[in-house]
Write a protein that holds these residues in place. Structure first.
Motif, PDB file in Angstrom:
ATOM      1  N   GLN A 224      42.269   5.813  58.291  1.00  0.00           N
ATOM      2  CA  GLN A 224      42.640   5.122  59.602  1.00  0.00           C
ATOM      3  C   GLN A 224      43.773   4.181  59.789  1.00  0.00           C
ATOM      4  OE1 GLN A 224      40.229   5.369  61.999  1.00  0.00           O
ATOM      5  NE2 GLN A 224      39.423   7.002  60.616  1.00  0.00           N
ATOM      6  N   LYS A 225      44.442   3.985  58.673  1.00  0.00           N
ATOM      7  CA  LYS A 225      45.852   3.281  58.595  1.00  0.00           C
ATOM      8  C   LYS A 225      45.543   1.655  58.959  1.00  0.00           C
ATOM      9  CE  LYS A 225      49.372   5.922  59.619  1.00  0.00           C
ATOM     10  NZ  LYS A 225      50.416   6.786  60.429  1.00  0.00           N
ATOM     11  N   TYR A 226      44.672   1.099  58.403  1.00  0.00           N
ATOM     12  CA  TYR A 226      44.512  -0.376  59.001  1.00  0.00           C
ATOM     13  C   TYR A 226      45.709  -0.912  58.601  1.00  0.00           C
ATOM     14  CZ  TYR A 226      39.524   0.903  60.041  1.00  0.00           C
ATOM     15  OH  TYR A 226      38.406   1.399  60.439  1.00  0.00           O
ATOM     16  N   ALA A 227      46.166  -1.920  59.345  1.00  0.00           N
ATOM     17  CA  ALA A 227      47.417  -2.766  59.212  1.00  0.00           C
ATOM     18  C   ALA A 227      48.642  -2.045  58.497  1.00  0.00           C
ATOM     19  CB  ALA A 227      46.905  -3.964  58.280  1.00  0.00           C
ATOM     20  N   HIS A 228      48.648  -0.750  58.815  1.00  0.00           N
ATOM     21  CA  HIS A 228      49.725   0.204  58.310  1.00  0.00           C
ATOM     22  C   HIS A 228      51.012  -0.463  58.654  1.00  0.00           C
ATOM     23  CE1 HIS A 228      51.966   3.692  57.105  1.00  0.00           C
ATOM     24  NE2 HIS A 228      52.486   3.817  58.479  1.00  0.00           N
ATOM     25  N   GLU A 229      51.327  -0.901  59.943  1.00  0.00           N
ATOM     26  CA  GLU A 229      52.535  -1.521  60.434  1.00  0.00           C
ATOM     27  C   GLU A 229      52.729  -2.770  59.734  1.00  0.00           C
ATOM     28  OE1 GLU A 229      54.985   0.400  62.069  1.00  0.00           O
ATOM     29  OE2 GLU A 229      53.453   2.007  62.268  1.00  0.00           O
ATOM     30  N   GLN A 230      51.825  -3.516  59.470  1.00  0.00           N
ATOM     31  CA  GLN A 230      51.987  -4.722  58.704  1.00  0.00           C
ATOM     32  C   GLN A 230      52.449  -4.701  57.455  1.00  0.00           C
ATOM     33  OE1 GLN A 230      49.493  -4.088  60.840  1.00  0.00           O
ATOM     34  NE2 GLN A 230      49.211  -5.887  62.194  1.00  0.00           N
ATOM     35  N   ILE A 231      51.845  -3.770  56.767  1.00  0.00           N
ATOM     36  CA  ILE A 231      51.879  -3.361  55.143  1.00  0.00           C
ATOM     37  C   ILE A 231      53.792  -2.909  55.179  1.00  0.00           C
ATOM     38  CG2 ILE A 231      51.313  -2.204  53.255  1.00  0.00           C
ATOM     39  CD1 ILE A 231      48.604  -2.172  54.405  1.00  0.00           C
ATOM     40  N   ILE A 232      53.835  -2.038  55.755  1.00  0.00           N
ATOM     41  CA  ILE A 232      55.223  -1.438  56.068  1.00  0.00           C
ATOM     42  C   ILE A 232      56.431  -2.491  56.189  1.00  0.00           C
ATOM     43  CG2 ILE A 232      56.970  -0.131  57.340  1.00  0.00           C
ATOM     44  CD1 ILE A 232      54.785   2.085  57.395  1.00  0.00           C
ATOM     45  N   HIS A 233      55.832  -3.505  57.014  1.00  0.00           N
ATOM     46  CA  HIS A 233      57.044  -4.436  57.460  1.00  0.00           C
ATOM     47  C   HIS A 233      57.081  -5.554  56.246  1.00  0.00           C
ATOM     48  CE1 HIS A 233      59.117  -7.460  60.009  1.00  0.00           C
ATOM     49  NE2 HIS A 233      58.246  -8.232  59.362  1.00  0.00           N
ATOM     50  N   PHE A 234      55.886  -5.752  55.721  1.00  0.00           N
ATOM     51  CA  PHE A 234      55.854  -6.738  54.725  1.00  0.00           C
ATOM     52  C   PHE A 234      56.719  -6.223  53.261  1.00  0.00           C
ATOM     53  CE2 PHE A 234      53.851  -8.740  50.796  1.00  0.00           C
ATOM     54  CZ  PHE A 234      53.975 -10.165  51.192  1.00  0.00           C
ATOM     55  N   LEU A 235      56.449  -4.895  53.112  1.00  0.00           N
ATOM     56  CA  LEU A 235      57.017  -4.536  51.803  1.00  0.00           C
ATOM     57  C   LEU A 235      58.281  -3.629  52.027  1.00  0.00           C
ATOM     58  CD1 LEU A 235      53.623  -2.894  50.177  1.00  0.00           C
ATOM     59  CD2 LEU A 235      54.945  -4.987  49.454  1.00  0.00           C
ATOM     60  N   LYS A 236      58.599  -3.772  53.383  1.00  0.00           N
ATOM     61  CA  LYS A 236      59.847  -3.139  53.829  1.00  0.00           C
ATOM     62  C   LYS A 236      59.977  -1.703  53.416  1.00  0.00           C
ATOM     63  CE  LYS A 236      62.494  -7.465  53.856  1.00  0.00           C
ATOM     64  NZ  LYS A 236      61.450  -8.270  54.053  1.00  0.00           N
ATOM     65  N   GLY A 237      59.171  -0.805  53.509  1.00  0.00           N
ATOM     66  CA  GLY A 237      59.204   0.426  53.114  1.00  0.00           C
ATOM     67  C   GLY A 237      57.886   1.144  53.060  1.00  0.00           C
ATOM     68  N   ASN A 238      57.701   2.387  52.351  1.00  0.00           N
ATOM     69  CA  ASN A 238      56.441   2.980  52.117  1.00  0.00           C
ATOM     70  C   ASN A 238      55.719   2.193  51.051  1.00  0.00           C
ATOM     71  OD1 ASN A 238      56.719   5.416  53.610  1.00  0.00           O
ATOM     72  ND2 ASN A 238      58.196   6.239  52.109  1.00  0.00           N
ATOM     73  N   TYR A 239      54.622   2.419  51.072  1.00  0.00           N
ATOM     74  CA  TYR A 239      53.509   1.962  50.087  1.00  0.00           C
ATOM     75  C   TYR A 239      52.741   2.853  49.526  1.00  0.00           C
ATOM     76  CZ  TYR A 239      50.449   1.783  53.851  1.00  0.00           C
ATOM     77  OH  TYR A 239      49.679   2.099  55.011  1.00  0.00           O
ATOM     78  N   ILE A 240      52.072   2.329  48.241  1.00  0.00           N
ATOM     79  CA  ILE A 240      51.035   2.961  47.694  1.00  0.00           C
ATOM     80  C   ILE A 240      49.899   1.903  47.462  1.00  0.00           C
ATOM     81  CG2 ILE A 240      52.350   4.737  46.734  1.00  0.00           C
ATOM     82  CD1 ILE A 240      51.947   3.415  44.115  1.00  0.00           C
ATOM     83  N   LEU A 241      48.529   2.479  47.171  1.00  0.00           N
ATOM     84  CA  LEU A 241      47.424   1.783  46.794  1.00  0.00           C
ATOM     85  C   LEU A 241      47.422   1.429  45.509  1.00  0.00           C
ATOM     86  CD1 LEU A 241      44.435   0.785  47.737  1.00  0.00           C
ATOM     87  CD2 LEU A 241      43.582   3.067  46.904  1.00  0.00           C
ATOM     88  N   ASN A 242      47.530   0.191  45.106  1.00  0.00           N
ATOM     89  CA  ASN A 242      47.458  -0.272  43.521  1.00  0.00           C
ATOM     90  C   ASN A 242      46.198  -0.344  43.158  1.00  0.00           C
ATOM     91  OD1 ASN A 242      47.451  -2.742  41.756  1.00  0.00           O
ATOM     92  ND2 ASN A 242      49.277  -1.609  41.359  1.00  0.00           N
ATOM     93  N   SER A 243      45.171  -0.614  44.028  1.00  0.00           N
ATOM     94  CA  SER A 243      43.806  -0.847  43.579  1.00  0.00           C
ATOM     95  C   SER A 243      42.904  -1.117  45.006  1.00  0.00           C
ATOM     96  CB  SER A 243      43.665  -1.937  42.362  1.00  0.00           C
ATOM     97  OG  SER A 243      43.711  -3.084  43.122  1.00  0.00           O
ATOM     98  N   LEU A 244      41.889  -0.509  44.580  1.00  0.00           N
ATOM     99  CA  LEU A 244      40.710  -0.686  45.661  1.00  0.00           C
ATOM    100  C   LEU A 244      39.361  -0.870  45.041  1.00  0.00           C
ATOM    101  CD1 LEU A 244      40.239   1.472  48.893  1.00  0.00           C
ATOM    102  CD2 LEU A 244      38.437   0.735  47.751  1.00  0.00           C
ATOM    103  N   GLY A 245      38.669  -2.092  45.129  1.00  0.00           N
ATOM    104  CA  GLY A 245      37.418  -2.532  44.578  1.00  0.00           C
ATOM    105  C   GLY A 245      36.711  -3.258  45.733  1.00  0.00           C
ATOM    106  N   ALA A 246      35.492  -3.818  45.084  1.00  0.00           N
ATOM    107  CA  ALA A 246      34.750  -4.626  45.947  1.00  0.00           C
ATOM    108  C   ALA A 246      34.136  -5.763  45.146  1.00  0.00           C
ATOM    109  CB  ALA A 246      33.760  -3.869  46.522  1.00  0.00           C
ATOM    110  N   VAL A 247      33.742  -6.859  45.881  1.00  0.00           N
ATOM    111  CA  VAL A 247      32.704  -7.735  45.310  1.00  0.00           C
ATOM    112  C   VAL A 247      31.467  -7.930  45.956  1.00  0.00           C
ATOM    113  CG1 VAL A 247      32.667 -10.171  44.852  1.00  0.00           C
ATOM    114  CG2 VAL A 247      35.044  -9.077  44.504  1.00  0.00           C
ATOM    115  N   ILE A 248      30.541  -8.025  45.359  1.00  0.00           N
ATOM    116  CA  ILE A 248      29.301  -8.422  45.941  1.00  0.00           C
ATOM    117  C   ILE A 248      28.771  -9.649  45.272  1.00  0.00           C
ATOM    118  CG2 ILE A 248      26.801  -7.628  46.046  1.00  0.00           C
ATOM    119  CD1 ILE A 248      27.525  -4.714  45.458  1.00  0.00           C
ATOM    120  N   ASN A 249      28.919 -10.638  46.030  1.00  0.00           N
ATOM    121  CA  ASN A 249      28.901 -12.118  45.658  1.00  0.00           C
ATOM    122  C   ASN A 249      27.352 -12.475  45.996  1.00  0.00           C
ATOM    123  OD1 ASN A 249      29.205 -14.830  45.024  1.00  0.00           O
ATOM    124  ND2 ASN A 249      31.224 -15.006  46.227  1.00  0.00           N
ATOM    125  N   VAL A 250      26.487 -12.835  45.050  1.00  0.00           N
ATOM    126  CA  VAL A 250      25.014 -13.342  45.159  1.00  0.00           C
ATOM    127  C   VAL A 250      25.168 -14.557  44.508  1.00  0.00           C
ATOM    128  CG1 VAL A 250      24.387 -10.746  45.241  1.00  0.00           C
ATOM    129  CG2 VAL A 250      24.353 -12.273  42.946  1.00  0.00           C
TER     130      VAL A 250
END
Length: 267
Positions: free
Chosen positions: A83-109
């Motif tokens: 879906q490329k969520y926030a793709h343009e923002q990430i490219i702008h912030f990092l000034k170029g191509n990017y990769i996924l460093n990590s993808l996880g989740a938190v279930i806070n109870v």
């Protein structure tokens, strides 16, 4: 402080100003209810798999509700990244191509005390104006003060020194946001998950995107398989890391340009 915007009205100029000044920004109404339900339905089974491994290796203490590396073919991951969520923002912030460093989740109870409740930042070396990493949180349940909305020390991405806990909790803002929102923040920002005082879970996806030359926390291309990567579109190949791999032998190293494991444009 105004750092909350509708995702459909995302603007790079506003993003640049807000992320530079505050260190974090909220985009509401980003994900569909259908995708949110798919993600939420997958988390408990995925957590059980990971928690068993944590326990078997004797490292389960302080990991309550934490799920790491949800990059799996049968999960929501590829659909989400496509879906490329926030793709343009990430490219702008990092000034170029990017990769996924990590993808996880938190279930806070309620009564959980995971390590993410400690005051921390997600890049271990302060990088100042040179940006190596940007964080994304995907809000899977409404974030409220009562259920542990993340503490964000606004503006702290500009300073190297870690604040003491008293100062942090006296001055940190809370990332109160609606389900389906996306929060982007500078990896230099000091933050901490809040405690959940309700009887319902507070769930979120947590991920980091980096410049491609940084090592991923897990070798996602090798995990998914190099042949599998040939089936992916250009965006997924880039973000998952297929264009920024390290050769393991001379055969992989000596390849024509279009077959090299480390492609051009990965600066």
């Amino acid at each position: 402080m105004n750092n909350k915007f509708d995702y459909s009205e995302a603007d790079i100029t506003i993003f640049d100003k807000v992320i530079s000044e505050y260190g974090w920004i909220v985009y509401e109404n980003a994900l569909s209810n259908e995708l949110l339900d798919e993600i939420n339905d997958s988390l408990l089974p995925a957590y059980e798999v990971r928690h068993k491994i944590q326990e078997a290796n004797g490292i389960a203490q302080n990991m309550d509700g934490t799920l790491h590396h949800l990059v799996e073919k049968q999960l929501f991951t590829l659909k989400f990244l496509e879906q490329k969520y926030a793709h343009e923002q990430i490219i702008h912030f990092l000034k170029g191509n990017y990769i996924l460093n990590s993808l996880g989740a938190v279930i806070n109870v309620r009564n959980a005390q995971p390590y993410v409740q400690n005051v921390h930042r997600d890049v271990r070396t302060f990088t100042g104006s040179f940006k190596l990493m940007i964080q994304m949180m995907v809000i899977l349940d409404d974030f409220t003060v009562e259920n542990g909305a993340t503490y964000m020390l606004t503006g702290s991405h500009k300073h190297d020194k870690k604040p003491d806990d008293q100062y942090f909790y006296d001055y940190a803002d809370r990332a109160v946001a609606r389900k389906g929102s996306i929060i982007l923040f500078d990896a230099n920002l000091w933050h901490a998950a809040g405690k959940n005082y309700t009887d319902k879970p507070r769930r979120t996806l947590t991920m980091a995107f980096t410049k491609p030359f940084m090592k991923q926390q897990l070798d996602y291309p090798r995990l998914l398989g190099y042949d599998f990567g040939e089936e992916l579109n250009d965006h997924l190949r880039q973000v998952i890391g297929y264009n920024a791999r390290t050769p393991t032998d001379l055969y992989e190293y000596y390849q024509p340009v279009h077959k090299r494991m480390y492609q051009r444009g990965q600066e």
